[in-house]
Design a protein around this motif. Structure first.
Motif, PDB file in Angstrom:
ATOM      1  N   LEU A  75     -22.779  67.652  83.245  1.00 61.48           N
ATOM      2  CA  LEU A  75     -22.688  68.098  81.859  1.00 61.48           C
ATOM      3  C   LEU A  75     -24.056  68.455  81.296  1.00 61.48           C
ATOM      4  O   LEU A  75     -25.082  67.873  81.686  1.00 61.48           O
ATOM      5  CB  LEU A  75     -22.057  67.010  80.991  1.00 61.48           C
ATOM      6  CG  LEU A  75     -20.650  66.532  81.371  1.00 61.48           C
ATOM      7  CD1 LEU A  75     -20.155  65.510  80.357  1.00 61.48           C
ATOM      8  CD2 LEU A  75     -19.684  67.703  81.472  1.00 61.48           C
ATOM      9  N   SER A  76     -24.064  69.414  80.371  1.00 63.57           N
ATOM     10  CA  SER A  76     -25.296  69.762  79.663  1.00 63.57           C
ATOM     11  C   SER A  76     -25.560  68.718  78.580  1.00 63.57           C
ATOM     12  O   SER A  76     -24.693  67.889  78.268  1.00 63.57           O
ATOM     13  CB  SER A  76     -25.162  71.138  79.018  1.00 63.57           C
ATOM     14  OG  SER A  76     -24.180  71.089  77.977  1.00 63.57           O
ATOM     15  N   ASN A  77     -26.748  68.774  77.975  1.00 60.46           N
ATOM     16  CA  ASN A  77     -27.066  67.831  76.901  1.00 60.46           C
ATOM     17  C   ASN A  77     -26.068  67.940  75.748  1.00 60.46           C
ATOM     18  O   ASN A  77     -25.647  66.927  75.173  1.00 60.46           O
ATOM     19  CB  ASN A  77     -28.487  68.072  76.374  1.00 60.46           C
ATOM     20  CG  ASN A  77     -29.555  67.578  77.342  1.00 60.46           C
ATOM     21  OD1 ASN A  77     -29.238  67.045  78.406  1.00 60.46           O
ATOM     22  ND2 ASN A  77     -30.811  67.774  76.978  1.00 60.46           N
ATOM     23  N   ARG A  78     -25.683  69.157  75.406  1.00 61.87           N
ATOM     24  CA  ARG A  78     -24.731  69.334  74.304  1.00 61.87           C
ATOM     25  C   ARG A  78     -23.362  68.769  74.672  1.00 61.87           C
ATOM     26  O   ARG A  78     -22.695  68.142  73.849  1.00 61.87           O
ATOM     27  CB  ARG A  78     -24.617  70.816  73.936  1.00 61.87           C
ATOM     28  CG  ARG A  78     -23.675  71.090  72.765  1.00 61.87           C
ATOM     29  CD  ARG A  78     -23.790  72.516  72.288  1.00 61.87           C
ATOM     30  NE  ARG A  78     -25.105  72.787  71.728  1.00 61.87           N
ATOM     31  CZ  ARG A  78     -25.471  72.449  70.490  1.00 61.87           C
ATOM     32  NH1 ARG A  78     -24.604  71.824  69.695  1.00 61.87           N
ATOM     33  NH2 ARG A  78     -26.660  72.734  70.047  1.00 61.87           N
ATOM     34  N   GLU A  79     -22.957  68.971  75.923  1.00 62.79           N
ATOM     35  CA  GLU A  79     -21.668  68.439  76.360  1.00 62.79           C
ATOM     36  C   GLU A  79     -21.686  66.904  76.413  1.00 62.79           C
ATOM     37  O   GLU A  79     -20.697  66.250  76.062  1.00 62.79           O
ATOM     38  CB  GLU A  79     -21.315  69.009  77.728  1.00 62.79           C
ATOM     39  CG  GLU A  79     -20.979  70.494  77.702  1.00 62.79           C
ATOM     40  CD  GLU A  79     -20.861  71.097  79.087  1.00 62.79           C
ATOM     41  OE1 GLU A  79     -20.100  72.068  79.264  1.00 62.79           O
ATOM     42  OE2 GLU A  79     -21.557  70.598  80.013  1.00 62.79           O
ATOM     43  N   VAL A  80     -22.832  66.354  76.814  1.00 63.90           N
ATOM     44  CA  VAL A  80     -22.978  64.892  76.809  1.00 63.90           C
ATOM     45  C   VAL A  80     -22.901  64.372  75.376  1.00 63.90           C
ATOM     46  O   VAL A  80     -22.254  63.353  75.095  1.00 63.90           O
ATOM     47  CB  VAL A  80     -24.311  64.471  77.471  1.00 63.90           C
ATOM     48  CG1 VAL A  80     -24.533  62.968  77.283  1.00 63.90           C
ATOM     49  CG2 VAL A  80     -24.305  64.820  78.941  1.00 63.90           C
ATOM     50  N   ALA A  81     -23.558  65.087  74.472  1.00 62.06           N
ATOM     51  CA  ALA A  81     -23.541  64.684  73.062  1.00 62.06           C
ATOM     52  C   ALA A  81     -22.116  64.668  72.514  1.00 62.06           C
ATOM     53  O   ALA A  81     -21.712  63.730  71.817  1.00 62.06           O
ATOM     54  CB  ALA A  81     -24.414  65.635  72.241  1.00 62.06           C
ATOM     55  N   ASP A  82     -21.346  65.699  72.845  1.00 65.70           N
ATOM     56  CA  ASP A  82     -19.955  65.757  72.390  1.00 65.70           C
ATOM     57  C   ASP A  82     -19.138  64.620  72.987  1.00 65.70           C
ATOM     58  O   ASP A  82     -18.304  64.002  72.303  1.00 65.70           O
ATOM     59  CB  ASP A  82     -19.329  67.096  72.761  1.00 65.70           C
ATOM     60  CG  ASP A  82     -19.935  68.262  71.985  1.00 65.70           C
ATOM     61  OD1 ASP A  82     -20.532  67.998  70.921  1.00 65.70           O
ATOM     62  OD2 ASP A  82     -19.822  69.408  72.444  1.00 65.70           O
ATOM     63  N   ALA A  83     -19.389  64.314  74.254  1.00 65.05           N
ATOM     64  CA  ALA A  83     -18.608  63.278  74.933  1.00 65.05           C
ATOM     65  C   ALA A  83     -18.911  61.882  74.392  1.00 65.05           C
ATOM     66  O   ALA A  83     -18.016  61.036  74.314  1.00 65.05           O
ATOM     67  CB  ALA A  83     -18.892  63.321  76.443  1.00 65.05           C
ATOM     68  N   LEU A  84     -20.158  61.648  73.989  1.00 66.73           N
ATOM     69  CA  LEU A  84     -20.570  60.312  73.544  1.00 66.73           C
ATOM     70  C   LEU A  84     -20.673  60.175  72.031  1.00 66.73           C
ATOM     71  O   LEU A  84     -20.986  59.102  71.518  1.00 66.73           O
ATOM     72  CB  LEU A  84     -21.921  59.952  74.179  1.00 66.73           C
ATOM     73  CG  LEU A  84     -21.959  59.858  75.709  1.00 66.73           C
ATOM     74  CD1 LEU A  84     -23.366  59.534  76.182  1.00 66.73           C
ATOM     75  CD2 LEU A  84     -20.966  58.813  76.214  1.00 66.73           C
ATOM     76  N   LEU A  91     -22.873  61.778  70.073  1.00 66.44           N
ATOM     77  CA  LEU A  91     -24.284  61.736  69.718  1.00 66.44           C
ATOM     78  C   LEU A  91     -24.776  63.130  69.346  1.00 66.44           C
ATOM     79  O   LEU A  91     -24.085  64.127  69.556  1.00 66.44           O
ATOM     80  CB  LEU A  91     -25.116  61.209  70.901  1.00 66.44           C
ATOM     81  CG  LEU A  91     -24.777  59.811  71.422  1.00 66.44           C
ATOM     82  CD1 LEU A  91     -25.550  59.543  72.714  1.00 66.44           C
ATOM     83  CD2 LEU A  91     -25.088  58.757  70.375  1.00 66.44           C
ATOM     84  N   LEU A  92     -25.990  63.207  68.828  1.00 70.72           N
ATOM     85  CA  LEU A  92     -26.633  64.485  68.586  1.00 70.72           C
ATOM     86  C   LEU A  92     -27.327  64.936  69.869  1.00 70.72           C
ATOM     87  O   LEU A  92     -27.807  64.106  70.651  1.00 70.72           O
ATOM     88  CB  LEU A  92     -27.666  64.369  67.464  1.00 70.72           C
ATOM     89  CG  LEU A  92     -27.127  64.033  66.068  1.00 70.72           C
ATOM     90  CD1 LEU A  92     -28.285  63.815  65.102  1.00 70.72           C
ATOM     91  CD2 LEU A  92     -26.218  65.151  65.569  1.00 70.72           C
ATOM     92  N   PRO A  93     -27.412  66.244  70.107  1.00 69.51           N
ATOM     93  CA  PRO A  93     -28.084  66.739  71.324  1.00 69.51           C
ATOM     94  C   PRO A  93     -29.513  66.223  71.454  1.00 69.51           C
ATOM     95  O   PRO A  93     -29.958  65.878  72.556  1.00 69.51           O
ATOM     96  CB  PRO A  93     -28.036  68.263  71.151  1.00 69.51           C
ATOM     97  CG  PRO A  93     -26.808  68.500  70.328  1.00 69.51           C
ATOM     98  CD  PRO A  93     -26.765  67.344  69.355  1.00 69.51           C
ATOM     99  N   ASN A  94     -30.243  66.160  70.339  1.00 65.65           N
ATOM    100  CA  ASN A  94     -31.622  65.658  70.400  1.00 65.65           C
ATOM    101  C   ASN A  94     -31.665  64.177  70.780  1.00 65.65           C
ATOM    102  O   ASN A  94     -32.614  63.722  71.433  1.00 65.65           O
ATOM    103  CB  ASN A  94     -32.326  65.865  69.064  1.00 65.65           C
ATOM    104  CG  ASN A  94     -32.769  67.309  68.860  1.00 65.65           C
ATOM    105  OD1 ASN A  94     -32.856  68.082  69.820  1.00 65.65           O
ATOM    106  ND2 ASN A  94     -33.029  67.682  67.622  1.00 65.65           N
ATOM    107  N   THR A  95     -30.630  63.437  70.366  1.00 63.58           N
ATOM    108  CA  THR A  95     -30.564  62.021  70.734  1.00 63.58           C
ATOM    109  C   THR A  95     -30.319  61.879  72.225  1.00 63.58           C
ATOM    110  O   THR A  95     -30.920  61.023  72.892  1.00 63.58           O
ATOM    111  CB  THR A  95     -29.445  61.321  69.950  1.00 63.58           C
ATOM    112  OG1 THR A  95     -29.669  61.488  68.545  1.00 63.58           O
ATOM    113  CG2 THR A  95     -29.404  59.836  70.277  1.00 63.58           C
ATOM    114  N   VAL A  96     -29.447  62.711  72.765  1.00 69.41           N
ATOM    115  CA  VAL A  96     -29.201  62.707  74.207  1.00 69.41           C
ATOM    116  C   VAL A  96     -30.490  63.036  74.958  1.00 69.41           C
ATOM    117  O   VAL A  96     -30.839  62.387  75.961  1.00 69.41           O
ATOM    118  CB  VAL A  96     -28.104  63.725  74.574  1.00 69.41           C
ATOM    119  CG1 VAL A  96     -28.011  63.897  76.094  1.00 69.41           C
ATOM    120  CG2 VAL A  96     -26.762  63.271  74.018  1.00 69.41           C
ATOM    121  N   LYS A  97     -31.220  64.037  74.475  1.00 65.14           N
ATOM    122  CA  LYS A  97     -32.482  64.434  75.105  1.00 65.14           C
ATOM    123  C   LYS A  97     -33.474  63.281  75.103  1.00 65.14           C
ATOM    124  O   LYS A  97     -34.175  63.039  76.097  1.00 65.14           O
ATOM    125  CB  LYS A  97     -33.062  65.633  74.366  1.00 65.14           C
ATOM    126  CG  LYS A  97     -34.340  66.180  74.982  1.00 65.14           C
ATOM    127  CD  LYS A  97     -34.824  67.399  74.214  1.00 65.14           C
ATOM    128  CE  LYS A  97     -36.117  67.951  74.812  1.00 65.14           C
ATOM    129  NZ  LYS A  97     -36.594  69.137  74.057  1.00 65.14           N
TER     130      LYS A  97
END
Length: 281
Positions: A236-245, A247-253
């Motif tokens: 998954l991309s950072n944005r997809e991880v963010a959606d799954a969890l 979270l915000l994309p920057n938080t995932v990063k």
């Protein structure tokens, strides 16, 4: 008046939060208190909540004197329904109590490792009938304060070890990494988000400097960092991880960057490999 000693900053923050919590829970007119000197020989009133005057500010209360001094001797709460006429206590501090017109007054020691650490007063400007059940209503607050102080003591002890580490042959790099891990574990036991963040920051600051042998010590990853790595390992991309969890994309990063630093790798593929090797995902 000379101060007894400079109390740790964290004790001051714990005390301020405690006074707010006690006043809200008990509906008392005035709540005040301060740190207890080492050896429980005295305490100084450093914080006031609901005060009309400054008569009690920086007052030093000695063991055995007044209501608070009696509580220090006994190591338990002491209460009087009518302070002015109360027997069984000395009235050496009446000059500080009378300007506040306090009648019902309780002195509550906060005990850590069997020694009073803070002394908190709960006062009402009318005579109030209080019983054991009244004390039970705020026992969770007392337990939380005691826990926060105990955790802070442990953090300070471990920080002291870390500061001595360069010249301390008994501590291996693995030992230091374990200390950093425990700092983060202590953070998980704290409800206050600002304190939690400070503990996690300290643990993170020391962990990468240790660089232990991966075969013997697992990296200091937080649960959320492991969650992010697990999702990334699915492609998954950072944005997809963010959606799954959620979270915000920057938080995932940020989580991913921290995980890579702790795993001593430079990219997400290496992070996934290292995490799998150590059974984290």
């Amino acid at each position: 008046m000379a101060r007894l000693y400079e109390s740790p900053a964290e004790d001051g923050r714990v005390l301020a939060r405690a006074l707010d919590a006690f006043r809200q829970r008990t509906s008392m007119d005035m709540v005040f208190g301060g740190p207890v000197r080492r050896g429980s020989v005295a305490m100084e009133i450093t914080a006031l909540n609901g005060a009309r005057t400054r008569s009690a500010a920086n007052l030093v209360v000695h063991k055995g004197e007044g209501l608070g001094g009696k509580a220090l001797v006994l190591g338990r709460p002491v209460m009087v329904a009518d302070y002015v006429t109360a027997e069984g206590i000395t009235h050496i501090y009446d000059h500080a109590v009378r300007p506040e017109a306090l009648q019902t007054l309780t002195a509550l020691p906060i005990v850590v490792e069997r020694a009073p650490r803070l002394l908190i007063y709960l006062g009402a400007r009318a005579q109030v009938s209080l019983g054991d059940r009244w004390f039970d209503t705020f026992s969770p607050i007392v337990r939380r304060i005691e826990r926060d102080l105990a955790v802070d003591d442990e953090v300070q002890r471990r920080l002291s070890l870390l500061q001595q580490a360069n010249g301390y042959p008994a501590l291996t790099r693995g030992d230091l990494f374990d200390i950093a891990r425990e700092l983060n574990d202590l953070a998980d036991a704290i409800d206050d988000e600002s304190v939690k963040a400070r503990l996690q920051a300290v643990g993170d600051r020391f962990a990468p400097s240790v660089a232990p042998d991966r075969s013997t010590v697992q990296p200091l990853l937080r649960p959320r960092e492991i969650d992010v790595l697990r999702e990334v390992s699915r492609g998954l991309s950072n944005r997809e991880v963010a959606d799954a969890l959620g979270l915000l994309p920057n938080t995932v990063k940020s989580y991913l960057k921290n995980a890579m630093r702790k795993l001593h790798v430079s990219n997400r593929v290496q992070a996934i490999t290292a995490a799998r090797e150590q059974g984290l995902i």
